[in-house]
Enzyme design. Sequence first.
Site, PDB file in Angstrom:
ATOM      1  N   SER A 110       0.825  -1.209   0.000  1.00 23.49           N
ATOM      2  CA  SER A 110       0.000   0.000   0.000  1.00 23.49           C
ATOM      3  C   SER A 110       0.857   1.256   0.000  1.00 23.49           C
ATOM      4  O   SER A 110       1.908   1.309   0.651  1.00 23.49           O
ATOM      5  CB  SER A 110      -0.905   0.004   1.244  1.00 23.49           C
ATOM      6  OG  SER A 110      -1.527   1.258   1.421  1.00 23.49           O
ATOM      7  N   TYR A 131      -2.640   0.125  10.015  1.00 19.52           N
ATOM      8  CA  TYR A 131      -2.690  -0.582   8.738  1.00 19.52           C
ATOM      9  C   TYR A 131      -1.415  -0.329   7.938  1.00 19.52           C
ATOM     10  O   TYR A 131      -0.776  -1.261   7.438  1.00 19.52           O
ATOM     11  CB  TYR A 131      -3.910  -0.116   7.938  1.00 19.52           C
ATOM     12  CG  TYR A 131      -3.889  -0.534   6.485  1.00 19.52           C
ATOM     13  CD1 TYR A 131      -4.144  -1.849   6.107  1.00 19.52           C
ATOM     14  CD2 TYR A 131      -3.610   0.393   5.478  1.00 19.52           C
ATOM     15  CE1 TYR A 131      -4.110  -2.241   4.779  1.00 19.52           C
ATOM     16  CE2 TYR A 131      -3.572   0.015   4.146  1.00 19.52           C
ATOM     17  CZ  TYR A 131      -3.830  -1.303   3.806  1.00 19.52           C
ATOM     18  OH  TYR A 131      -3.792  -1.681   2.480  1.00 19.52           O
ATOM     19  N   LYS A 168     -17.503  -2.335   1.277  1.00 19.73           N
ATOM     20  CA  LYS A 168     -16.428  -1.779   2.108  1.00 19.73           C
ATOM     21  C   LYS A 168     -16.887  -0.714   3.105  1.00 19.73           C
ATOM     22  O   LYS A 168     -16.080  -0.226   3.900  1.00 19.73           O
ATOM     23  CB  LYS A 168     -15.333  -1.199   1.206  1.00 19.73           C
ATOM     24  CG  LYS A 168     -14.598  -2.247   0.380  1.00 19.73           C
ATOM     25  CD  LYS A 168     -13.521  -1.623  -0.486  1.00 19.73           C
ATOM     26  CE  LYS A 168     -12.409  -1.032   0.346  1.00 19.73           C
ATOM     27  NZ  LYS A 168     -11.319  -0.465  -0.483  1.00 19.73           N
TER      28      LYS A 168
END
Length: 299
Positions: A110, A131, A168
């Site tokens: 990411s 994250y 999501k």
Amino acid sequence: MIVITGGAGFIGWNLYQSLKDTHSILLVDFEDAFKENGREGCTVMDPLMFLAELGREDFASKIDVILHNGACSDTTVTDPFHMMTVNFDYSVSLLKYCIMHQIRLIYASSASVYGDGPFEEHATSDPKNMYALSKSMFDEYARCFQPFLPQLAGLRYFNVYGNYEDHKDNMSSVAYKFFNQSKSDDKTIKLFEGSDNFLRDFIHVDDVVAINKKFLENQNLGGIYNVGTGTERSFTDIAKIVSKRYNSKIEYIDMPEKLRGKYQKYTKSDNTRLSSMIDHKFLTLEEGVAKYLDFLENR
């Protein structure tokens, strides 16, 4: 056989839709995720069962490559034990089995690892949330094992939007949220104050799938690669595209306290490395959002 972890998720399901007619696919994800997302009728396996089965030579020998997209992608999660168990520990176990059985591994990283930048693969990570930290830690761990696999590639996705992300909730793209807001009774798109200055590299999921397929076709592509368009655009740009199409209003609101200080205000993929290895023309924001809105209207 190709294995797609996170198979019931956003990118995993898009990869499956693109590859299912030409490859033998095993989807790895929790059964409830497939049911909740309305994605049934395909060959699936529980993630923990999959790890257990990978220890068997007769099972592992059937697998050519794993597209590892399974993760907890909620950037608001603050529980380090949950985040590291799902994103780091599981990925480490998967990598070890791939080395043991010489299975190619292409995994999702990411752009969140960069924090406020710079956005170059060799740059030092600056994670702003749990994250991002979990992704950064696995990237650094995986680098050590690059020579021991036929292919090990980490794809650092920037801001992905597009088909099949409706499950999501709060983590869905602003394009999806703005579409739904435009269809609401008051037809009002809500933007955080200062959104003109929040610039991100927005990439359509079809481009992400295309890049994954390039890596599938080219085993020599290894290491960490940025996967973005290389162009920064504002949240306001997307709001205006959606607003113009549906004649909706735009309203500015305060940013929630829980996002302050943990929100990337700028991202732009440095595509130097990717472009030197792969020839691909990315959708512009106008093209991508229009394509996505067409999909949403006809789903």
